[in-house]
Enzyme design. Structure first.
Site, PDB file in Angstrom:
ATOM      1  N   CYS A  70      -1.785   2.194   7.727  1.00 26.77           N
ATOM      2  CA  CYS A  70      -1.353   1.424   6.809  1.00 26.77           C
ATOM      3  C   CYS A  70      -1.478   0.106   7.096  1.00 26.77           C
ATOM      4  CB  CYS A  70       0.371   1.565   6.862  1.00 26.77           C
ATOM      5  SG  CYS A  70       0.837   1.345   8.472  1.00 26.77           S
ATOM      6  N   HIS A 107       6.102   4.951  21.561  1.00 29.44           N
ATOM      7  CA  HIS A 107       4.948   4.286  22.205  1.00 29.44           C
ATOM      8  C   HIS A 107       4.913   3.942  24.053  1.00 29.44           C
ATOM      9  CE1 HIS A 107       3.923   4.236  18.031  1.00 29.44           C
ATOM     10  NE2 HIS A 107       4.261   3.290  17.856  1.00 29.44           N
ATOM     11  N   SER A 157       9.543   5.137  16.724  1.00 30.09           N
ATOM     12  CA  SER A 157       8.276   4.845  17.256  1.00 30.09           C
ATOM     13  C   SER A 157       8.584   4.302  18.592  1.00 30.09           C
ATOM     14  CB  SER A 157       7.701   3.524  16.447  1.00 30.09           C
ATOM     15  OG  SER A 157       7.523   3.991  15.031  1.00 30.09           O
ATOM     16  N   CYS A 168      -0.210  -3.251  15.323  1.00 30.50           N
ATOM     17  CA  CYS A 168      -0.222  -2.911  13.992  1.00 30.50           C
ATOM     18  C   CYS A 168      -0.699  -3.865  13.028  1.00 30.50           C
ATOM     19  CB  CYS A 168       1.358  -2.802  13.756  1.00 30.50           C
ATOM     20  SG  CYS A 168       1.821  -2.022  12.176  1.00 30.50           S
ATOM     21  N   CYS A 216       3.299   8.206   1.494  1.00 29.26           N
ATOM     22  CA  CYS A 216       3.602   7.420   2.520  1.00 29.26           C
ATOM     23  C   CYS A 216       3.759   5.954   1.941  1.00 29.26           C
ATOM     24  CB  CYS A 216       2.581   7.163   3.545  1.00 29.26           C
ATOM     25  SG  CYS A 216       3.187   6.021   4.819  1.00 29.26           S
ATOM     26  N   GLU A 245       0.965  -1.348  -0.062  1.00 30.95           N
ATOM     27  CA  GLU A 245       0.046   0.091   0.003  1.00 30.95           C
ATOM     28  C   GLU A 245       0.846   1.168   0.125  1.00 30.95           C
ATOM     29  OE1 GLU A 245      -2.652  -0.033   3.486  1.00 30.95           O
ATOM     30  OE2 GLU A 245      -3.065  -2.242   3.148  1.00 30.95           O
ATOM     31  N   GLY A 257       5.812  -2.309   6.775  1.00 27.92           N
ATOM     32  CA  GLY A 257       7.279  -2.790   6.908  1.00 27.92           C
ATOM     33  C   GLY A 257       8.311  -2.041   7.734  1.00 27.92           C
ATOM     34  N   GLU A 258       9.369  -2.496   8.063  1.00 28.05           N
ATOM     35  CA  GLU A 258      10.444  -2.000   8.825  1.00 28.05           C
ATOM     36  C   GLU A 258      11.520  -1.543   8.073  1.00 28.05           C
ATOM     37  OE1 GLU A 258      11.208  -0.487  11.848  1.00 28.05           O
ATOM     38  OE2 GLU A 258      12.908  -0.128  11.096  1.00 28.05           O
ATOM     39  N   SER A 312      10.831   6.293   9.287  1.00 26.91           N
ATOM     40  CA  SER A 312      10.160   5.804  10.624  1.00 26.91           C
ATOM     41  C   SER A 312      10.541   4.338  10.796  1.00 26.91           C
ATOM     42  CB  SER A 312       8.757   5.784  10.425  1.00 26.91           C
ATOM     43  OG  SER A 312       8.303   5.498  11.898  1.00 26.91           O
ATOM     44  N   CYS A 359       4.921  -5.660  16.166  1.00 26.97           N
ATOM     45  CA  CYS A 359       4.197  -4.643  17.279  1.00 26.97           C
ATOM     46  C   CYS A 359       2.884  -5.118  17.245  1.00 26.97           C
ATOM     47  CB  CYS A 359       4.336  -3.308  16.686  1.00 26.97           C
ATOM     48  SG  CYS A 359       5.869  -2.793  16.447  1.00 26.97           S
TER      49      CYS A 359
END
Ligand code: SAH
Length: 344
Positions: free
Chosen positions: A335, A219, A217, A122, A108, A95, A162-163, A194, A119
């Site tokens: 996302c 949190h 991130s 997510c 994005c 996406e 994704g990371e 990110s 996570c």
């Protein structure tokens, strides 16, 4: 077979120059091809009209141009946000979201198919990890959105599925291609990356001094709580993460943005605010609060009032804080959610 051919959109100009040299072609041809790919954004060699038919044929025997297709396109009626569900050549889906801000268009994009970070709030990670995206697949998300929408993308955030630091080499190559002066020429000052906090890769990135904005991130400022909601914290805990962030700020002179998804009853108490302020006090940073987006697999939620209260509390504690504006609320623009609806 396409797999035996070279993915030309993932090659740097120097690499294309070398490949063409081995075919007996001059450097300026490579520059013309690079321009067709990254400025005119063609998706087929046959469109390269200033290249001879003979060379175009040779090119299509040696290389291929990565294709993505738009499987679904949702346009918000409230704020011009467009969400794309792209199909990849191997049948996977990713996406991208194109947003219309006062200062320009921002996109994005995704960096992996799925995610292995786990996570627990997510949607992108629930079905696990499939594979890394290639540099060309990251570029094509931008090029196709620009072609489809007719809008010029001014800034980029690597905050989709994704990371990015778990696909480090491809992401760095993608950024080099994107900022190539003879190509798309986007300044990396307009890019935000990110990460959930892969500390050693933050150190690597710092050394490159790319000029991009790093978002982390966070949190939670509490190790136990953070490990519960973000398994990555069990590998690199808050101390290691913050040490890497401090090093990043020192090396690059850039401010870090800390993302904090506010989840009712999980990380939004007065004590959570105090711990967060104590952790980040004195750092050149900014806190971005995100009211957690509901996903159907979890019961997490955020109520507007407690987000405001949490924000005010942080302000009173001297922190630099904003609450993220929601865009594309009517099209489920967060996302990972569209892909999951489509694949299951
Ligand atoms: N893997 C990267 C980038 C992708 S996620 C990272 O972790 O930073 C982009 C941002 O959205 C991260 O801050 C992530 O924690 C946050 N996010 C994920 N799911 C969310 C949800 N349901 N509500 C609010 N923020 C969420």
């Amino acid at each position: 077979m396409e797999t035996e051919k070279l993915d030309i959109l993932s090659l740097s100009l120097d690499e294309i120059i070398m490949e063409l040299d081995s075919m007996g072609e001059k450097k300026f041809r490579a520059e013309q091809i690079f321009n067709w790919l990254h400025v005119k954004k063609v998706t087929d060699f046959s469109e390269m009209s200033n290249i001879s038919l003979e060379l175009r044929t040779k090119l299509s025997e040696k290389f291929y141009i990565k294709r993505l297709n738009i499987v679904k396109r949702l346009e918000s009626c409230v704020d011009n946000t467009i969400k794309y569900l792209y199909g990849l050549e191997d049948g996977n889906h990713i996406e991208s979201v194109l947003m219309d801000y006062k200062h320009g268009n921002s996109i994005c994009i995704s960096t992996q198919v799925g995610c292995r970070m786990g996570c627990n709030f997510c949607a992108s990670t629930i079905a696990g990890f499939r594979r890394n995206l290639t540099p060309s697949e990251m570029l094509m998300q931008i090029y196709l959105a620009e072609k489809d929408s007719g809008r010029h993308v001014d800034s980029l955030v690597l905050m989709g599925i994704g990371e990015p630091l778990d696909n480090y080499n491809n992401v760095i190559r993608f950024l080099e291609l994107l900022s190539s002066p003879k190509g798309r020429n986007m300044s990396l000052r307009h890019v935000s990356l990110s990460t959930c906090g892969i500390a050693p890769r933050i150190n690597d990135l710092a050394k490159l001094k790319t000029g991009l904005t790093l978002s982390v991130s966070l949190h939670s400022a509490d190790n136990e709580r953070r490990s519960e909601i973000m398994p990555v914290n069990r590998s690199w805990d808050i101390n290691e993460l913050i040490a890497a962030c401090r090093e990043y700020i020192k090396e690059t002179g850039r401010r870090i943005s800390f993302e904090y998804a506010v989840i009712s009853g999980v990380n939004d108490s007065p004590r959570d605010a105090e711990a967060l302020a104590a952790l980040l006090r004195g750092m050149n940073c900014h806190i971005n609060l995100i009211p957690v987006n509901k996903i159907k697999e979890r019961s997490y939620s955020a109520d507007r009032r407690s987000v405001e209260q949490f924000s005010k509390r942080l302000e009173r504690l001297g922190m630099n804080v904003t609450v993220r504006r929601t865009l594309g609320a009517d099209i489920n623009a967060a996302c990972g959610q569209l892909r999951r609806e489509y694949e299951i």
